[in-house]
Write a protein that holds these residues in place. Structure first.
Motif, PDB file in Angstrom:
ATOM      1  N   ILE A  27     -26.561  -8.664  20.211  1.00 35.63           N
ATOM      2  CA  ILE A  27     -25.214  -8.392  20.438  1.00 35.63           C
ATOM      3  C   ILE A  27     -24.705  -7.310  20.992  1.00 35.63           C
ATOM      4  O   ILE A  27     -25.810  -6.453  21.039  1.00 35.63           O
ATOM      5  N   CYS A  28     -23.628  -6.969  21.309  1.00 27.35           N
ATOM      6  CA  CYS A  28     -23.179  -5.784  21.925  1.00 27.35           C
ATOM      7  C   CYS A  28     -22.185  -5.152  20.752  1.00 27.35           C
ATOM      8  O   CYS A  28     -21.189  -5.747  20.429  1.00 27.35           O
ATOM      9  N   GLU A  29     -22.399  -3.671  20.467  1.00 23.20           N
ATOM     10  CA  GLU A  29     -21.486  -3.096  19.663  1.00 23.20           C
ATOM     11  C   GLU A  29     -21.203  -1.783  20.051  1.00 23.20           C
ATOM     12  O   GLU A  29     -22.249  -1.275  20.619  1.00 23.20           O
ATOM     13  N   ASP A  30     -20.137  -1.355  19.759  1.00 22.36           N
ATOM     14  CA  ASP A  30     -19.867   0.176  19.580  1.00 22.36           C
ATOM     15  C   ASP A  30     -19.636   0.730  18.120  1.00 22.36           C
ATOM     16  O   ASP A  30     -18.420   0.661  17.864  1.00 22.36           O
ATOM     17  N   ARG A  31     -20.622   1.074  17.537  1.00 20.69           N
ATOM     18  CA  ARG A  31     -20.662   1.612  16.240  1.00 20.69           C
ATOM     19  C   ARG A  31     -19.988   2.800  15.964  1.00 20.69           C
ATOM     20  O   ARG A  31     -19.462   2.997  14.770  1.00 20.69           O
ATOM     21  N   ASP A  32     -20.019   3.799  16.835  1.00 22.19           N
ATOM     22  CA  ASP A  32     -19.273   4.901  16.617  1.00 22.19           C
ATOM     23  C   ASP A  32     -17.971   5.254  17.465  1.00 22.19           C
ATOM     24  O   ASP A  32     -17.571   6.528  17.532  1.00 22.19           O
ATOM     25  N   ASN A  33     -17.724   3.961  17.964  1.00 21.51           N
ATOM     26  CA  ASN A  33     -16.216   4.084  18.704  1.00 21.51           C
ATOM     27  C   ASN A  33     -16.295   5.165  19.728  1.00 21.51           C
ATOM     28  O   ASN A  33     -15.256   5.801  19.978  1.00 21.51           O
ATOM     29  N   ASP A  34     -17.168   5.507  20.729  1.00 19.09           N
ATOM     30  CA  ASP A  34     -17.337   6.421  21.647  1.00 19.09           C
ATOM     31  C   ASP A  34     -17.154   5.759  23.029  1.00 19.09           C
ATOM     32  O   ASP A  34     -17.155   6.420  23.983  1.00 19.09           O
ATOM     33  N   GLY A  35     -16.842   4.297  23.038  1.00 20.69           N
ATOM     34  CA  GLY A  35     -16.672   3.755  24.184  1.00 20.69           C
ATOM     35  C   GLY A  35     -18.063   2.912  24.771  1.00 20.69           C
ATOM     36  O   GLY A  35     -18.153   2.284  25.936  1.00 20.69           O
ATOM     37  N   ARG A  36     -19.190   3.378  24.304  1.00 17.13           N
ATOM     38  CA  ARG A  36     -20.530   3.036  24.781  1.00 17.13           C
ATOM     39  C   ARG A  36     -21.134   2.032  23.854  1.00 17.13           C
ATOM     40  O   ARG A  36     -21.233   2.052  22.698  1.00 17.13           O
ATOM     41  N   PHE A  37     -21.212   0.893  24.371  1.00 17.34           N
ATOM     42  CA  PHE A  37     -21.744  -0.285  23.854  1.00 17.34           C
ATOM     43  C   PHE A  37     -23.367  -0.184  23.823  1.00 17.34           C
ATOM     44  O   PHE A  37     -23.914   0.210  24.753  1.00 17.34           O
TER      45      PHE A  37
END
Length: 232
Positions: A27-37
């Protein structure tokens, strides 16, 4: 809540002892919400793959096999068998959720039913077959039979399309009733228009691990993967 962005396949097996038939998904996730997946590997508990009792305690093995012939749900490629799971001498009809391409006798005339059932433990568990004990010639001696299964991939369903950006979608998914309990939900932008929608996968999350962190924008992460036709 970890959020699903991209699935590869629901048919790849993991060799984890507790979940030998678990599904491995990328999957693709941005876990720290910094815009980088980043790429994340999920392990999901498999959908129902075990035969379930349709009609319990019908009687003798012969009585049960005769009942199978009259059971409409056991026609065609459906896999039905007679089992005595509680060892009380009464057989019931069980049906596997996957169809079968046919049986192969692994051991003929092993012994009585319970001797045969004990022999099943000697065979390793496999996702592509279901083992039964059967007495084809009604001589009282059961043999080990392997039924080849047509393994079917569970399909994710879009339950709320085009909500908005990734973060709006994750917030919506966290409060969506259909995503509670055993269901696993995530957010996907399948057409690349920047609007993510909630998809529901009929499996339970077991574990996850980051394989490639902070690749970049969602599109960059997406381009690292082969998009499958998995959404219904």
């Amino acid at each position: 809540m970890r959020v699903l962005c991209l699935l590869t396949t629901l048919a790849t097996l993991l060799a984890a002892p507790a979940f030998a038939n678990a599904d491995r998904l990328l999957i693709c996730e941005d876990r720290d919400n910094d815009g980088r997946f980043g790429l994340v590997e999920l392990t999901l508990a498999p959908a129902a793959r075990d035969a379930e009792v349709m009609q319990p305690n019908l009687g003798t093995y012969q009585t049960c096999t005769a009942a199978i012939a009259q059971q409409g749900a056991c026609n065609g490629s459906a896999l039905c068998a007679c089992e005595d799971r509680d060892r009380d001498g009464r057989f019931g009809i069980v049906r596997h959720p996957y169809p079968t391409t046919g049986p192969t006798v692994l051991e003929a005339n092993t012994g009585n039913y319970f001797t045969c059932r004990d022999r099943l433990a000697a065979y390793p568990a496999r996702n592509d077959r279901y083992l039964t004990c059967e007495d084809y010639d009604n001589d009282g001696r059961f043999g080990v039979v392997s039924h080849a299964l047509v393994v079917q991939t569970p399909t994710a369903s879009v339950i709320q399309p085009n909500i908005g950006n990734y973060y709006a979608c994750t917030q919506q998914a966290a409060s969506t009733a259909q995503c509670q309990g055993n269901a696993y939900c995530g957010c996907v932008d399948a057409d690349g228009d920047g609007r993510f929608g909630i998809v529901q996968v009929p499996s339970r999350l077991v574990s996850s691990r980051v394989t490639q962190p902070n690749i970049g924008a969602y599109g960059a992460c997406f381009s690292n993967m082969n998009w499958p036709d998995w959404v219904d």
